[in-house]
Design an enzyme around this catalytic site. Sequence first.
Site, PDB file in Angstrom:
ATOM      1  N   CYS A 108       6.871  54.599  33.749  1.00 25.49           N
ATOM      2  CA  CYS A 108       7.435  55.147  34.998  1.00 25.49           C
ATOM      3  C   CYS A 108       6.850  56.506  35.357  1.00 25.49           C
ATOM      4  CB  CYS A 108       8.952  55.256  34.882  1.00 25.49           C
ATOM      5  SG  CYS A 108       9.737  53.695  34.470  1.00 25.49           S
ATOM      6  N   HIS A 243      12.244  60.406  39.565  1.00 30.19           N
ATOM      7  CA  HIS A 243      12.093  58.962  39.370  1.00 30.19           C
ATOM      8  C   HIS A 243      13.458  58.315  39.606  1.00 30.19           C
ATOM      9  CE1 HIS A 243      11.544  55.090  37.722  1.00 30.19           C
ATOM     10  NE2 HIS A 243      12.024  55.347  36.522  1.00 30.19           N
ATOM     11  N   ASN A 273      15.022  50.640  40.759  1.00 28.17           N
ATOM     12  CA  ASN A 273      14.043  51.333  39.917  1.00 28.17           C
ATOM     13  C   ASN A 273      12.708  50.606  40.028  1.00 28.17           C
ATOM     14  OD1 ASN A 273      12.445  52.243  37.806  1.00 28.17           O
ATOM     15  ND2 ASN A 273      14.119  52.336  36.323  1.00 28.17           N
TER      16      ASN A 273
HETATM   17  O1  UT7 Z   1      12.900  53.696  34.376  1.00 27.22           O
HETATM   18  C1  UT7 Z   1      12.933  53.872  32.998  1.00 27.22           C
HETATM   19  C2  UT7 Z   1      14.034  54.733  32.594  1.00 27.22           C
HETATM   20  N1  UT7 Z   1      15.290  54.004  32.612  1.00 27.22           N
HETATM   21  C3  UT7 Z   1      16.409  54.676  32.735  1.00 27.22           C
HETATM   22  O2  UT7 Z   1      16.386  55.861  32.902  1.00 27.22           O
HETATM   23  C4  UT7 Z   1      17.736  53.928  32.580  1.00 27.22           C
HETATM   24  C5  UT7 Z   1      18.724  54.790  31.828  1.00 27.22           C
HETATM   25  N2  UT7 Z   1      19.994  54.120  31.537  1.00 27.22           N
HETATM   26  C6  UT7 Z   1      20.886  53.780  32.499  1.00 27.22           C
HETATM   27  O3  UT7 Z   1      20.639  53.972  33.661  1.00 27.22           O
HETATM   28  C7  UT7 Z   1      22.212  53.213  32.070  1.00 27.22           C
HETATM   29  O4  UT7 Z   1      22.349  53.355  30.679  1.00 27.22           O
HETATM   30  C8  UT7 Z   1      22.388  51.721  32.484  1.00 27.22           C
HETATM   31  C9  UT7 Z   1      22.552  51.611  33.978  1.00 27.22           C
HETATM   32  C10 UT7 Z   1      21.207  50.907  31.998  1.00 27.22           C
HETATM   33  C11 UT7 Z   1      23.659  51.161  31.824  1.00 27.22           C
HETATM   34  O5  UT7 Z   1      24.782  51.940  32.193  1.00 27.22           O
HETATM   35  P1  UT7 Z   1      25.816  52.428  31.083  1.00 27.22           P
HETATM   36  O6  UT7 Z   1      26.856  53.174  31.785  1.00 27.22           O
HETATM   37  O7  UT7 Z   1      25.017  53.145  30.023  1.00 27.22           O
HETATM   38  O8  UT7 Z   1      26.417  51.070  30.564  1.00 27.22           O
HETATM   39  P2  UT7 Z   1      26.366  50.444  29.087  1.00 27.22           P
HETATM   40  O9  UT7 Z   1      25.017  49.951  28.760  1.00 27.22           O
HETATM   41  O10 UT7 Z   1      27.027  51.387  28.144  1.00 27.22           O
HETATM   42  O11 UT7 Z   1      27.333  49.208  29.269  1.00 27.22           O
HETATM   43  C12 UT7 Z   1      28.728  49.378  29.548  1.00 27.22           C
HETATM   44  C13 UT7 Z   1      29.350  48.019  29.753  1.00 27.22           C
HETATM   45  C14 UT7 Z   1      29.035  47.048  28.613  1.00 27.22           C
HETATM   46  O12 UT7 Z   1      30.172  46.242  28.413  1.00 27.22           O
HETATM   47  P3  UT7 Z   1      31.188  46.551  27.211  1.00 27.22           P
HETATM   48  O13 UT7 Z   1      30.372  46.469  25.967  1.00 27.22           O
HETATM   49  O14 UT7 Z   1      31.714  47.934  27.467  1.00 27.22           O
HETATM   50  O15 UT7 Z   1      32.215  45.471  27.332  1.00 27.22           O
HETATM   51  C15 UT7 Z   1      27.942  46.193  29.177  1.00 27.22           C
HETATM   52  O16 UT7 Z   1      27.887  44.918  28.601  1.00 27.22           O
HETATM   53  O17 UT7 Z   1      28.847  47.416  30.933  1.00 27.22           O
HETATM   54  C16 UT7 Z   1      28.348  46.120  30.625  1.00 27.22           C
HETATM   55  N3  UT7 Z   1      27.249  45.814  31.531  1.00 27.22           N
HETATM   56  C17 UT7 Z   1      27.430  45.218  32.720  1.00 27.22           C
HETATM   57  N4  UT7 Z   1      28.546  44.778  33.351  1.00 27.22           N
HETATM   58  C18 UT7 Z   1      28.370  44.238  34.565  1.00 27.22           C
HETATM   59  C19 UT7 Z   1      25.935  46.069  31.361  1.00 27.22           C
HETATM   60  N5  UT7 Z   1      25.245  45.644  32.427  1.00 27.22           N
HETATM   61  C20 UT7 Z   1      26.153  45.113  33.294  1.00 27.22           C
HETATM   62  C21 UT7 Z   1      26.049  44.530  34.564  1.00 27.22           C
HETATM   63  N6  UT7 Z   1      27.186  44.106  35.162  1.00 27.22           N
HETATM   64  N7  UT7 Z   1      24.869  44.385  35.203  1.00 27.22           N
END
Ligand code: UT7
Length: 334
Positions: A108, A243, A273
């Site tokens: 990225c 980004h 993204n």
């Molecule tokens: O471009 C390269 C650089 N990339 C980035 O900078 C991305 C950085 N990371 C992020 O933006 C965030 O970490 C994400 C958007 C990827 C994820 O958000 P989060 O707030 O960190 O969520 P999480 O991964 O901790 O997941 C929380 C919950 C989980 O469920 P449980 O375990 O709490 O029951 C996931 O399974 O949200 C669930 N989850 C979803 N639910 C509905 C994960 N993806 C989804 C989804 N829809 N699409």
Amino acid sequence: MRILGIGRALPAQAVSNAQLEQLLDTSDEWIRTRTGIRERRIMREETVTGLALGAAREALADAGLHGRDLDMIIATTALGDDLFPSIACLVQQELEADCPCVDLHAACTGFIYALDTADAYIKSGKARNVLIISAEGLSRVSDWTDRGTCVLFGDGAGAAVVGLGEGLLSIRLAAQTGRALLYSAAPAQSCPFTPQNGDGAWGIRMQGQEVFRFAVSSSARDLQAAADMAGLSIADADWVLLHQANMRILQSVRQRLGIDAARMPTNIHRLGNTSSASVPMLLYDLYHSGLLQPGHILALSAFGAGMTSGACLIRWDKPAPLNLRAPAETLFFA
Ligand code: UT7
């Protein structure tokens, strides 16, 4: 180095969060509140090379230059239509350019790395005009069964023609090894003399929260370092373009560095993204909103797999285009 022209190309197909609800156990509410994304563009008939060409043509026209004026083409991509040849080589003939062509891979952060490379070529006297194209088709790299990643990414291309000038005030690049945080394995190989290696699983794998922390800390650190190198403060930047990975990353960096929301535009709601294409496409939107004016200071920052990151400060010197293609109301602010 200064930026002479900017271009962009997007697939026609917009895919909304509601459409993803039909495919995955996800919701518009989750995607919007966790990321800021409402829709993303996804290639249907388009190709990564075609998007690269479209963005390149527009950037050349904006610069008032022809392909034969180019001394180098640098393309950045996570994955083009082919593993080789490079996207830069593929667009060269169509642009009627006759110059060295290379693809650069910094995930990225690719556009910022390419700016630095172009600047070095221009400073050394080896090039006068360099075309940078950041073209991405991450929909083809995503694992469409993984709701944690596939909802995040979109396709598109941004391009910039850069030439001799005083626009680049400072630039800072960084990298550290961190495959486990964010990677996509190579396709399984079929050589009969080599045992199968790697996990062979196609698709992006990401430890979201770790990458989130990396993104915020590296972006804040790089922006501060770039401002220090330029003898300026972050408050001197009229616009801070990050980004577009997650709206909450933008807000965290903004709060950490004390940046006004009105100085941090975003288009993540429309494009998601788009990896290395994200910064040049946001710059395009700002330029085409009419808000970016000659004399403004831009701070650009990106971060991604590697882990790589980088930031730079640019003094903008182009008047707004006559034909504004991205009215200000299409930009949100972090
Ligand atoms: O471009 C390269 C650089 N990339 C980035 O900078 C991305 C950085 N990371 C992020 O933006 C965030 O970490 C994400 C958007 C990827 C994820 O958000 P989060 O707030 O960190 O969520 P999480 O991964 O901790 O997941 C929380 C919950 C989980 O469920 P449980 O375990 O709490 O029951 C996931 O399974 O949200 C669930 N989850 C979803 N639910 C509905 C994960 N993806 C989804 C989804 N829809 N699409």
